[in-house]
Design a protein around this motif. Sequence first.
Motif, PDB file in Angstrom:
ATOM      1  N   MET A  40      -1.171 -40.504  -8.573  1.00  0.00           N
ATOM      2  CA  MET A  40      -1.772 -39.340  -9.206  1.00  0.00           C
ATOM      3  C   MET A  40      -0.684 -38.460  -9.796  1.00  0.00           C
ATOM      4  SD  MET A  40      -2.805 -37.048  -5.852  1.00  0.00           S
ATOM      5  CE  MET A  40      -3.714 -35.878  -6.863  1.00  0.00           C
ATOM      6  N   ARG A  41      -1.094 -37.620 -10.743  1.00  0.00           N
ATOM      7  CA  ARG A  41      -0.140 -36.692 -11.353  1.00  0.00           C
ATOM      8  C   ARG A  41      -0.359 -35.305 -10.755  1.00  0.00           C
ATOM      9  NH1 ARG A  41       2.197 -36.671 -17.375  1.00  0.00           N
ATOM     10  NH2 ARG A  41       3.302 -38.363 -16.317  1.00  0.00           N
ATOM     11  N   LEU A  42       0.691 -34.772 -10.135  1.00  0.00           N
ATOM     12  CA  LEU A  42       0.648 -33.483  -9.464  1.00  0.00           C
ATOM     13  C   LEU A  42       1.551 -32.481 -10.166  1.00  0.00           C
ATOM     14  CD1 LEU A  42       0.962 -34.407  -5.668  1.00  0.00           C
ATOM     15  CD2 LEU A  42      -1.062 -33.472  -6.796  1.00  0.00           C
ATOM     16  N   GLY A  43       1.127 -31.242 -10.160  1.00  0.00           N
ATOM     17  CA  GLY A  43       1.979 -30.155 -10.612  1.00  0.00           C
ATOM     18  C   GLY A  43       2.311 -29.263  -9.426  1.00  0.00           C
ATOM     19  N   VAL A  44       3.552 -28.827  -9.337  1.00  0.00           N
ATOM     20  CA  VAL A  44       3.959 -27.866  -8.318  1.00  0.00           C
ATOM     21  C   VAL A  44       4.460 -26.624  -9.037  1.00  0.00           C
ATOM     22  CG1 VAL A  44       5.484 -27.392  -6.376  1.00  0.00           C
ATOM     23  CG2 VAL A  44       4.592 -29.679  -6.694  1.00  0.00           C
ATOM     24  N   LEU A  45       3.784 -25.518  -8.802  1.00  0.00           N
ATOM     25  CA  LEU A  45       4.143 -24.260  -9.453  1.00  0.00           C
ATOM     26  C   LEU A  45       4.808 -23.354  -8.432  1.00  0.00           C
ATOM     27  CD1 LEU A  45       4.113 -22.423 -11.907  1.00  0.00           C
ATOM     28  CD2 LEU A  45       1.795 -21.716 -11.270  1.00  0.00           C
ATOM     29  N   ASP A  46       6.086 -23.147  -8.599  1.00  0.00           N
ATOM     30  CA  ASP A  46       6.930 -22.421  -7.652  1.00  0.00           C
ATOM     31  C   ASP A  46       7.258 -21.047  -8.236  1.00  0.00           C
ATOM     32  OD1 ASP A  46       8.964 -21.395  -6.079  1.00  0.00           O
ATOM     33  OD2 ASP A  46      10.302 -23.112  -6.317  1.00  0.00           O
ATOM     34  N   VAL A  47       6.661 -19.999  -7.670  1.00  0.00           N
ATOM     35  CA  VAL A  47       6.967 -18.630  -8.091  1.00  0.00           C
ATOM     36  C   VAL A  47       8.042 -18.104  -7.150  1.00  0.00           C
ATOM     37  CG1 VAL A  47       6.073 -16.299  -8.430  1.00  0.00           C
ATOM     38  CG2 VAL A  47       4.660 -18.280  -9.028  1.00  0.00           C
ATOM     39  N   GLY A  48       9.279 -18.246  -7.577  1.00  0.00           N
ATOM     40  CA  GLY A  48      10.405 -17.862  -6.749  1.00  0.00           C
ATOM     41  C   GLY A  48      10.955 -16.500  -7.108  1.00  0.00           C
ATOM     42  N   SER A  49      12.009 -16.111  -6.425  1.00  0.00           N
ATOM     43  CA  SER A  49      12.626 -14.805  -6.668  1.00  0.00           C
ATOM     44  C   SER A  49      13.398 -14.774  -7.969  1.00  0.00           C
ATOM     45  CB  SER A  49      13.552 -14.448  -5.499  1.00  0.00           C
ATOM     46  OG  SER A  49      12.820 -14.349  -4.302  1.00  0.00           O
ATOM     47  N   ASN A  50      13.868 -15.934  -8.442  1.00  0.00           N
ATOM     48  CA  ASN A  50      14.579 -16.008  -9.714  1.00  0.00           C
ATOM     49  C   ASN A  50      13.703 -16.554 -10.833  1.00  0.00           C
ATOM     50  OD1 ASN A  50      17.249 -15.040  -9.239  1.00  0.00           O
ATOM     51  ND2 ASN A  50      17.697 -16.896  -8.090  1.00  0.00           N
ATOM     52  N   THR A  51      13.040 -17.683 -10.580  1.00  0.00           N
ATOM     53  CA  THR A  51      12.334 -18.384 -11.641  1.00  0.00           C
ATOM     54  C   THR A  51      10.892 -18.681 -11.257  1.00  0.00           C
ATOM     55  OG1 THR A  51      12.985 -20.562 -10.814  1.00  0.00           O
ATOM     56  CG2 THR A  51      14.453 -19.521 -12.418  1.00  0.00           C
ATOM     57  N   VAL A  52      10.096 -18.929 -12.284  1.00  0.00           N
ATOM     58  CA  VAL A  52       8.791 -19.552 -12.120  1.00  0.00           C
ATOM     59  C   VAL A  52       8.948 -20.954 -12.682  1.00  0.00           C
ATOM     60  CG1 VAL A  52       6.356 -19.529 -12.770  1.00  0.00           C
ATOM     61  CG2 VAL A  52       7.546 -17.376 -12.294  1.00  0.00           C
ATOM     62  N   HIS A  53       8.777 -21.959 -11.823  1.00  0.00           N
ATOM     63  CA  HIS A  53       9.117 -23.328 -12.198  1.00  0.00           C
ATOM     64  C   HIS A  53       7.930 -24.239 -11.938  1.00  0.00           C
ATOM     65  CE1 HIS A  53      12.318 -26.787 -11.912  1.00  0.00           C
ATOM     66  NE2 HIS A  53      11.322 -27.073 -12.730  1.00  0.00           N
ATOM     67  N   LEU A  54       7.476 -24.896 -12.982  1.00  0.00           N
ATOM     68  CA  LEU A  54       6.452 -25.927 -12.852  1.00  0.00           C
ATOM     69  C   LEU A  54       7.135 -27.284 -12.893  1.00  0.00           C
ATOM     70  CD1 LEU A  54       3.435 -26.933 -12.938  1.00  0.00           C
ATOM     71  CD2 LEU A  54       3.739 -27.038 -15.431  1.00  0.00           C
ATOM     72  N   LEU A  55       6.917 -28.084 -11.857  1.00  0.00           N
ATOM     73  CA  LEU A  55       7.418 -29.451 -11.808  1.00  0.00           C
ATOM     74  C   LEU A  55       6.216 -30.387 -11.775  1.00  0.00           C
ATOM     75  CD1 LEU A  55       9.753 -31.507 -11.453  1.00  0.00           C
ATOM     76  CD2 LEU A  55       9.486 -31.206  -8.975  1.00  0.00           C
ATOM     77  N   VAL A  56       6.154 -31.300 -12.740  1.00  0.00           N
ATOM     78  CA  VAL A  56       5.082 -32.285 -12.800  1.00  0.00           C
ATOM     79  C   VAL A  56       5.646 -33.624 -12.356  1.00  0.00           C
ATOM     80  CG1 VAL A  56       3.446 -33.497 -14.300  1.00  0.00           C
ATOM     81  CG2 VAL A  56       3.916 -31.062 -14.668  1.00  0.00           C
ATOM     82  N   VAL A  57       4.955 -34.254 -11.412  1.00  0.00           N
ATOM     83  CA  VAL A  57       5.429 -35.542 -10.886  1.00  0.00           C
ATOM     84  C   VAL A  57       4.285 -36.548 -10.850  1.00  0.00           C
ATOM     85  CG1 VAL A  57       7.225 -34.487  -9.458  1.00  0.00           C
ATOM     86  CG2 VAL A  57       4.980 -34.948  -8.476  1.00  0.00           C
ATOM     87  N   ASP A  58       4.655 -37.814 -10.970  1.00  0.00           N
ATOM     88  CA  ASP A  58       3.727 -38.906 -10.699  1.00  0.00           C
ATOM     89  C   ASP A  58       4.023 -39.375  -9.283  1.00  0.00           C
ATOM     90  OD1 ASP A  58       2.424 -39.019 -13.226  1.00  0.00           O
ATOM     91  OD2 ASP A  58       4.219 -39.939 -14.067  1.00  0.00           O
ATOM     92  N   ALA A  59       2.987 -39.344  -8.434  1.00  0.00           N
ATOM     93  CA  ALA A  59       3.253 -39.600  -7.025  1.00  0.00           C
ATOM     94  C   ALA A  59       2.048 -40.227  -6.341  1.00  0.00           C
ATOM     95  CB  ALA A  59       3.600 -38.289  -6.316  1.00  0.00           C
ATOM     96  N   HIS A  60       2.327 -41.016  -5.337  1.00  0.00           N
ATOM     97  CA  HIS A  60       1.285 -41.470  -4.431  1.00  0.00           C
ATOM     98  C   HIS A  60       1.905 -41.659  -3.060  1.00  0.00           C
ATOM     99  CE1 HIS A  60       2.956 -45.300  -6.018  1.00  0.00           C
ATOM    100  NE2 HIS A  60       2.755 -45.746  -4.793  1.00  0.00           N
ATOM    101  N   ARG A  61       1.050 -41.708  -2.066  1.00  0.00           N
ATOM    102  CA  ARG A  61       1.520 -41.746  -0.686  1.00  0.00           C
ATOM    103  C   ARG A  61       2.421 -42.957  -0.447  1.00  0.00           C
ATOM    104  NH1 ARG A  61      -2.417 -41.366   4.610  1.00  0.00           N
ATOM    105  NH2 ARG A  61      -0.750 -41.281   6.172  1.00  0.00           N
ATOM    106  N   GLY A  62       3.573 -42.699   0.191  1.00  0.00           N
ATOM    107  CA  GLY A  62       4.508 -43.765   0.520  1.00  0.00           C
ATOM    108  C   GLY A  62       5.514 -44.076  -0.559  1.00  0.00           C
ATOM    109  N   ALA A  63       5.432 -43.366  -1.701  1.00  0.00           N
ATOM    110  CA  ALA A  63       6.351 -43.635  -2.806  1.00  0.00           C
ATOM    111  C   ALA A  63       7.157 -42.381  -3.140  1.00  0.00           C
ATOM    112  CB  ALA A  63       5.588 -44.108  -4.044  1.00  0.00           C
ATOM    113  N   ARG A  64       8.271 -42.592  -3.789  1.00  0.00           N
ATOM    114  CA  ARG A  64       9.103 -41.462  -4.215  1.00  0.00           C
ATOM    115  C   ARG A  64       8.451 -40.763  -5.411  1.00  0.00           C
ATOM    116  NH1 ARG A  64      13.265 -41.134  -8.146  1.00  0.00           N
ATOM    117  NH2 ARG A  64      13.029 -43.367  -8.535  1.00  0.00           N
ATOM    118  N   PRO A  65       8.275 -39.433  -5.363  1.00  0.00           N
ATOM    119  CA  PRO A  65       7.725 -38.718  -6.509  1.00  0.00           C
ATOM    120  C   PRO A  65       8.649 -38.863  -7.723  1.00  0.00           C
ATOM    121  CG  PRO A  65       7.715 -37.330  -4.552  1.00  0.00           C
ATOM    122  CD  PRO A  65       8.544 -38.530  -4.227  1.00  0.00           C
TER     123      PRO A  65
END
Length: 310
Positions: free
Chosen positions: A1-26
């Motif tokens: 599946m394709r997942l997005g991780v939206l990280d609202v940090g103290s310095n940046t707002v960073h969206l990381l999109v990955v292709d991932a499934h259980r047991g595999a490296r994103p």
Amino acid sequence: MRLGVLDVGSNTVHLLVVDAHRGARPLPAHSHKAELRLAELVDADGAIGREGVDRLVATVTEAVGAAEDKGCQDVLAFATSAVREAANADHVLARVRAETGADLQVLSGADEARLTFLAARRWFGWSAGKLLVLDIGGGSLEVGYGLDEAPDAAVSLPLGAGRLTAGRLPGDPPDAADVRELRRHVRAEIARTVGEFSRLGSPDRTVATSKTFRQLARIGGAARSAEGPYAQRRLSRSSLEEWVPRLAAMTVEQRAALPGVSIERAPQLLAGALVAEAAMDLYGVDELEICPWALREGVILRRLDLMPAT
């Protein structure tokens, strides 16, 4: 599946999109980031100002649109210390939810340390033995230690490079007295936690994550980011001891001319170096390895772990 991780940090707002499934490296598919430096947009009452909230809403809106464009099936959105500690955190979260549809989950400092530790453990594997993991963000320092995937000890301290720069190093270059006072403050804060970790014994491997550690390793001669995540990168305490006084004497413009240092992060580099040097000294670390995975990867891995097996 394709997942997005939206990280609202103290310095940046960073969206990381990955292709991932259980047991595999994103597998990273897309990255979208904006420098907001929320830790520096807090007013005297400890609240994120209206301009900061407006900019955050606009940036999250853009990131949510990018995730949709890239075909993400789900977006894991979270916020760290800048939002967590804001006096108006509830208002900020409500506005973001109402205007962008993103339901930001606020991670505790201990959760940040645990998830970052998980990412480092998965990267280095079981053969790494007992891990000590350090992470310097914009708002906080996270430390995790343990033998398993969950750390035996995890702490978060208000020693982020952005927070310390904004609050304690106003000059360019900073005044020597301010640098000495910050050094004392950082060491006193870290020293309070040393006993909690030292009772667990010496680590087999010490690693660090975050942009701050990567930049400090780079100016010390480590491989460029262009050489990829599998290039081994190390940072020694002796290198930091050499660089801290040099960084203290530099202007922001001079720091930005160093290899691997961006103009956006150059103001924070000295504070980050003081925290890194103190942590390595007080935890008894002579050299550490840079881990390319950090909090965002930890969030992804935890999400995949909770998915039902197919």
